[in-house]
Write a protein that holds these residues in place. Structure first.
Motif, PDB file in Angstrom:
ATOM      1  N   ASN A  65     106.575  70.171 -15.300  1.00 25.35           N
ATOM      2  CA  ASN A  65     105.747  69.014 -15.609  1.00 25.35           C
ATOM      3  C   ASN A  65     104.288  69.392 -15.465  1.00 25.35           C
ATOM      4  O   ASN A  65     103.453  69.020 -16.283  1.00 25.35           O
ATOM      5  CB  ASN A  65     106.103  67.871 -14.655  1.00 25.35           C
ATOM      6  CG  ASN A  65     105.393  66.610 -15.039  1.00 25.35           C
ATOM      7  OD1 ASN A  65     105.054  66.428 -16.196  1.00 25.35           O
ATOM      8  ND2 ASN A  65     105.166  65.747 -14.096  1.00 25.35           N
ATOM      9  N   GLY A  68     102.474  72.100 -18.077  1.00 26.35           N
ATOM     10  CA  GLY A  68     101.726  71.684 -19.264  1.00 26.35           C
ATOM     11  C   GLY A  68     100.236  71.833 -19.043  1.00 26.35           C
ATOM     12  O   GLY A  68      99.479  72.053 -19.980  1.00 26.35           O
ATOM     13  N   HIS A  77     109.599  75.850 -23.248  1.00 23.34           N
ATOM     14  CA  HIS A  77     110.628  75.554 -24.246  1.00 23.34           C
ATOM     15  C   HIS A  77     111.835  76.466 -24.098  1.00 23.34           C
ATOM     16  O   HIS A  77     112.873  76.228 -24.683  1.00 23.34           O
ATOM     17  CB  HIS A  77     110.036  75.673 -25.646  1.00 23.34           C
ATOM     18  CG  HIS A  77     109.487  77.032 -25.954  1.00 23.34           C
ATOM     19  ND1 HIS A  77     108.262  77.457 -25.491  1.00 23.34           N
ATOM     20  CD2 HIS A  77     109.998  78.053 -26.658  1.00 23.34           C
ATOM     21  CE1 HIS A  77     108.060  78.693 -25.927  1.00 23.34           C
ATOM     22  NE2 HIS A  77     109.094  79.082 -26.628  1.00 23.34           N
ATOM     23  N   LYS A  89     113.022  68.283 -23.894  1.00 23.77           N
ATOM     24  CA  LYS A  89     112.475  67.806 -25.160  1.00 23.77           C
ATOM     25  C   LYS A  89     111.841  66.415 -25.038  1.00 23.77           C
ATOM     26  O   LYS A  89     110.878  66.088 -25.713  1.00 23.77           O
ATOM     27  CB  LYS A  89     113.573  67.771 -26.216  1.00 23.77           C
ATOM     28  CG  LYS A  89     113.014  67.765 -27.618  1.00 23.77           C
ATOM     29  CD  LYS A  89     114.144  67.750 -28.631  1.00 23.77           C
ATOM     30  CE  LYS A  89     114.046  66.468 -29.454  1.00 23.77           C
ATOM     31  NZ  LYS A  89     115.206  66.249 -30.295  1.00 23.77           N
ATOM     32  N   HIS A  91     110.082  65.356 -22.744  1.00 21.59           N
ATOM     33  CA  HIS A  91     108.716  65.477 -22.234  1.00 21.59           C
ATOM     34  C   HIS A  91     107.919  66.512 -23.001  1.00 21.59           C
ATOM     35  O   HIS A  91     106.734  66.652 -22.812  1.00 21.59           O
ATOM     36  CB  HIS A  91     108.737  65.865 -20.751  1.00 21.59           C
ATOM     37  CG  HIS A  91     109.271  64.787 -19.896  1.00 21.59           C
ATOM     38  ND1 HIS A  91     108.455  63.868 -19.270  1.00 21.59           N
ATOM     39  CD2 HIS A  91     110.539  64.448 -19.600  1.00 21.59           C
ATOM     40  CE1 HIS A  91     109.228  63.031 -18.600  1.00 21.59           C
ATOM     41  NE2 HIS A  91     110.474  63.356 -18.781  1.00 21.59           N
ATOM     42  N   PHE A  92     108.617  67.254 -23.804  1.00 24.62           N
ATOM     43  CA  PHE A  92     107.972  68.336 -24.535  1.00 24.62           C
ATOM     44  C   PHE A  92     108.593  68.443 -25.924  1.00 24.62           C
ATOM     45  O   PHE A  92     109.318  69.379 -26.209  1.00 24.62           O
ATOM     46  CB  PHE A  92     108.142  69.639 -23.748  1.00 24.62           C
ATOM     47  CG  PHE A  92     107.131  70.675 -24.131  1.00 24.62           C
ATOM     48  CD1 PHE A  92     105.914  70.311 -24.682  1.00 24.62           C
ATOM     49  CD2 PHE A  92     107.398  72.020 -23.931  1.00 24.62           C
ATOM     50  CE1 PHE A  92     104.984  71.265 -25.043  1.00 24.62           C
ATOM     51  CE2 PHE A  92     106.477  72.994 -24.286  1.00 24.62           C
ATOM     52  CZ  PHE A  92     105.264  72.606 -24.836  1.00 24.62           C
ATOM     53  N   MET A  95     109.213  71.583 -28.230  1.00 28.63           N
ATOM     54  CA  MET A  95     110.027  72.732 -27.832  1.00 28.63           C
ATOM     55  C   MET A  95     111.065  73.129 -28.874  1.00 28.63           C
ATOM     56  O   MET A  95     111.325  74.295 -29.077  1.00 28.63           O
ATOM     57  CB  MET A  95     110.696  72.488 -26.479  1.00 28.63           C
ATOM     58  CG  MET A  95     111.935  71.613 -26.534  1.00 28.63           C
ATOM     59  SD  MET A  95     112.635  71.356 -24.887  1.00 28.63           S
ATOM     60  CE  MET A  95     113.180  73.019 -24.471  1.00 28.63           C
TER      61      MET A  95
END
Length: 128
Positions: A65, A68, A77, A89, A91-92, A95
DNA sequence: AGCCTGACTTTGT
DNA sequence: GACAAAGCCAGGC
């Protein structure tokens, strides 16, 4: 299961926590994640295990977290959960696209051939 | 200091 | 195989 790895000889992590700088467990996570070869993936549990198992896999995710905001880019990723699902995914979102660039096939948020692409730091990095 | 949360994992039903 | 619960420990409030 094949993924599990009860490695117990990793207490002597080579990461120096001293020095004047503030040391964080996050840094260890970043470092390990950066070692993940292109086109390969690993799991939170594997990283936690490599860092000493005292930690829990959740901390790795928590570290991501903050990853980033990490200055050097961290290939978050390439880190998925034990089932090979892109749990990150959420939160990102990018990826999946990043994985595609590494020829990693993903179907319904799950990595195809996950066990084959799995990269265990505790095993691959040969701890001393 | 204390309570809540979390990008997880394992085990039991 | 799907769902529920507990254990995990560091950060944020």
């Amino acid at each position: 299961m094949a993924i599990r790895n009860n490695n117990k000889a990793n207490k002597n992590a080579e990461q120096p926590r001293s020095l004047t700088k503030q040391y964080s467990f996050f840094d260890d996570v970043y470092e390990v994640v950066r070692q993940i070869p292109k086109g390969r993936v690993t799991s939170y549990g594997a990283i936690a295990n490599y860092l000493g198992k005292k930690l829990s896999a959740r901390m790795v995710g928590w570290a991501m977290n903050a990853a980033g905001s990490a200055k050097p880019k961290v290939p978050a990723h390439r880190v998925v959960n034990s089932k090979g699902i892109l749990s990150a995914k959420a939160h990102f979102p990018s990826m999946e696209k990043l994985l595609a660039k590494e020829k990693i096939k993903v179907e319904k948020d799950k990595i195809i051939g996950f066990e084959n692409l799995f990269w265990d730091p505790a095993k691959e990095l040969t701890i001393e």
